[in-house]
Design an enzyme around this catalytic site. Structure first.
Site, PDB file in Angstrom:
ATOM      1  N   ASN A  23       0.907   7.553   5.005  1.00  0.00           N
ATOM      2  CA  ASN A  23       1.209   6.363   5.807  1.00  0.00           C
ATOM      3  C   ASN A  23       2.722   6.506   6.215  1.00  0.00           C
ATOM      4  OD1 ASN A  23       0.582   2.806   4.816  1.00  0.00           O
ATOM      5  ND2 ASN A  23       0.597   3.948   6.883  1.00  0.00           N
ATOM      6  N   ASN A  84       4.332  -4.132  11.928  1.00  0.00           N
ATOM      7  CA  ASN A  84       3.401  -3.242  12.192  1.00  0.00           C
ATOM      8  C   ASN A  84       3.658  -2.380  13.480  1.00  0.00           C
ATOM      9  OD1 ASN A  84       1.087  -4.225  10.341  1.00  0.00           O
ATOM     10  ND2 ASN A  84       1.260  -6.147  11.574  1.00  0.00           N
ATOM     11  N   CYS A  93       3.760  -4.306   2.868  1.00  0.00           N
ATOM     12  CA  CYS A  93       2.998  -3.103   3.001  1.00  0.00           C
ATOM     13  C   CYS A  93       3.142  -2.446   1.696  1.00  0.00           C
ATOM     14  CB  CYS A  93       3.607  -2.433   4.190  1.00  0.00           C
ATOM     15  SG  CYS A  93       3.136  -0.773   4.270  1.00  0.00           S
ATOM     16  N   GLY A  94       2.219  -2.000   0.786  1.00  0.00           N
ATOM     17  CA  GLY A  94       2.384  -1.508  -0.387  1.00  0.00           C
ATOM     18  C   GLY A  94       2.972  -0.054  -0.481  1.00  0.00           C
ATOM     19  N   ASN A  95       2.496   0.927   0.728  1.00  0.00           N
ATOM     20  CA  ASN A  95       3.146   2.183   0.854  1.00  0.00           C
ATOM     21  C   ASN A  95       4.479   2.068   1.346  1.00  0.00           C
ATOM     22  OD1 ASN A  95       0.967   3.940   0.111  1.00  0.00           O
ATOM     23  ND2 ASN A  95      -0.229   3.518   2.003  1.00  0.00           N
ATOM     24  N   ASN A 199      -7.410  -6.609   7.359  1.00  0.00           N
ATOM     25  CA  ASN A 199      -7.333  -5.210   7.017  1.00  0.00           C
ATOM     26  C   ASN A 199      -8.866  -4.758   6.576  1.00  0.00           C
ATOM     27  OD1 ASN A 199      -4.206  -4.479   7.577  1.00  0.00           O
ATOM     28  ND2 ASN A 199      -4.365  -6.059   5.870  1.00  0.00           N
ATOM     29  N   ARG A 218      -4.756  -4.082  10.383  1.00  0.00           N
ATOM     30  CA  ARG A 218      -4.496  -4.878  11.553  1.00  0.00           C
ATOM     31  C   ARG A 218      -3.313  -4.586  12.147  1.00  0.00           C
ATOM     32  NH1 ARG A 218      -2.613 -10.785   9.012  1.00  0.00           N
ATOM     33  NH2 ARG A 218      -1.438  -9.972   7.546  1.00  0.00           N
ATOM     34  N   CYS A 226      -3.238   3.250   3.042  1.00  0.00           N
ATOM     35  CA  CYS A 226      -2.759   1.560   2.727  1.00  0.00           C
ATOM     36  C   CYS A 226      -2.722   1.103   1.513  1.00  0.00           C
ATOM     37  CB  CYS A 226      -3.742   0.821   3.545  1.00  0.00           C
ATOM     38  SG  CYS A 226      -3.320  -0.925   3.621  1.00  0.00           S
ATOM     39  N   GLY A 227      -1.622   0.847   0.949  1.00  0.00           N
ATOM     40  CA  GLY A 227      -1.300   0.572  -0.506  1.00  0.00           C
ATOM     41  C   GLY A 227      -2.009  -0.872  -0.743  1.00  0.00           C
ATOM     42  N   THR A 228      -1.599  -1.739  -0.150  1.00  0.00           N
ATOM     43  CA  THR A 228      -2.233  -2.947  -0.378  1.00  0.00           C
ATOM     44  C   THR A 228      -3.914  -3.011  -0.236  1.00  0.00           C
ATOM     45  OG1 THR A 228      -2.038  -3.928   1.779  1.00  0.00           O
ATOM     46  CG2 THR A 228      -0.383  -4.484   0.336  1.00  0.00           C
TER      47      THR A 228
END
Length: 289
Positions: A23, A84, A93-95, A199, A218, A226-228
Site C-alpha cells: 500500500n 486519498n 490509514c493503518g498502513n 471501504n 473509497r 489496507c491496514g484499517t
C-alpha cells in the site's frame, strides 16, 4: 498550495516514497505547515503516469502547526495529514501510519520504540522495532447499529458487517476472492448507511484464525493492502467465529493475507486493536512537475 508553492508548480519540492505491504504513499515533508496542498495537486502527485504515484499522500507536519491537530500537540509532536489518491481527505490509514512512523525514525525526527502520531481519527500509539516492523495501536473498533448491510457486485449480493476503525468499513465473507470482480469501481452498499462513502472488504477463510482479503478503498479503488481494512476484517472474523474478546475475555490474533503481504491483527477485550507489519521507505527525490 500556498502562493509561493503554486508559482513553482511544486518544482523543487522534496518528496519520498514508501509502502506498507505494498500500500504505497507519496510522503511530503512539511514540518512547519507551510504547504496548502489542494485536491488537484494531491491527485497529480499520486497519479501513476503523470506524477510520483501512490495509493495516497502523507504530509508530515508538526501537530502544533496544523489546525486539524493542534489540540493533540501536547501528546504527539507529529501529525499525519492523510489524503486519498483522488485528493480527498481521510480520517485514518493503518498502513500509512506505519510508513509515517518509519519515515520519522529514518529522518531522525523520532527514535525507535514507542511514540504517538496524531491523525484525524485521534492519537495512534506506534512502536517501531529495530527490524523496521511497526506495531500500531489502532484505537477501538466500533460496530455501528446501522441495521442490515449488504454489498453488491453485479447481480450478486452478500451480507456485510459494519465496522468503524475511525473510518468506515463494510466486511463481506465470500466463497472466492474473485467474487469481488475487478473492483475498478466501488461495489454497491446498502443505501443511506455510509453517507461519506465506505471501504469494502471481501474475505475468504484460509485456516484457524487466518483469512485473506481484497479491498476497494473509497477514493482510491482497489489497493494492494489496507491496514484499517485488515483490522475491520479481523473484528468481523472474530464475530463470525464466536471469538469476540469482549465476550470471551481473551485477546484474539488473526493473520490477514492481502495482495501485498501479511499483517497480524490483535483485538483485546476492551475492543482495542493492534496491527503489526512491515513499513519501508523506498525512494526520495525532488519534484519536477
Amino acid at each position: 498550495m500556498s502562493a509561493s508553492v503554486t508559482a513553482s508548480k511544486t518544482f523543487g519540492l522534496p518528496f519520498l516514497k514508501g509502502h506498507g505491504t505494498q500500500n504505497d504513499f507519496v510522503i511530503i515533508p512539511d514540518e512547519d505547515g507551510r504547504l496548502d496542498l489542494g485536491a488537484d495537486e494531491v491527485a497529480l502527485l499520486c497519479d501513476r503516469r503523470a506524477g510520483v504515484g501512490g495509493d495516497g499522500l502523507l504530509r508530515v507536519v508538526r501537530s502544533a502547526a496544523d489546525p486539524a491537530a493542534e489540540a493533540m500537540a501536547d501528546r504527539a509532536e507529529w501529525f499525519m495529514d492523510y489524503r486519498n489518491s483522488d485528493g480527498s481527505i481521510a480520517e485514518m490509514c493503518g498502513n500509512g501510519v506505519r510508513v509515517f512512523a518509519r519515515y520519522l525514525v529514518e529522518a531522525g525526527l523520532a527514535g525507535t520504540g514507542s511514540f504517538a502520531v496524531a491523525t484525524r481519527a485521534g492519537l495512534r500509539q506506534v512502536v517501531v522495532a529495530d527490524s523496521g516492523e511497526v506495531t500500531v495501536d489502532m484505537g477501538h473498533a466500533a460496530l455501528p447499529d446501522s441495521g442490515p448491510v449488504s454489498v453488491t457486485v453485479g447481480d450478486r449480493s452478500w451480507p456485510a458487517l459494519n465496522v468503524n476503525m475511525g473510518n468506515p468499513h463494510a466486511v463481506a465473507f465470500v466463497d472466492d476472492l474473485a467474487d469481488a470482480g475487478t473492483l475498478y469501481s466501488a461495489p454497491g452498499v446498502t443505501e443511506g448507511v455510509y453517507p461519506e462513502g465506505v471501504n469494502v472488504e471481501f474475505v475468504v477463510e484460509r485456516g484457524p484464525r487466518h483469512v485473506a482479503m481484497r479491498v476497494h478503498e473509497r477514493g482510491s479503488g482497489e489497493t494492494r493492502s489496507c491496514g484499517t481494512g485488515a483490522c475491520a476484517v479481523a473484528v468481523a472474523a472474530a464475530r463470525r467465529h464466536h471469538l469476540s474478546p469482549a465476550e470471551t475475555g481473551a485477546p484474539v490474533t488473526y493473520t490477514v493475507d492481502l495482495p501485498g503481504g501479511t499483517l497480524r491483527i490483535t483485538e483485546h477485550p476492551d475492543s482495542r486493536i493492534e496491527m503489526t507489519g512491515p513499513a519501508e521507505i523506498v525512494a526520495s527525490g525532488t519534484l519536477a512537475i
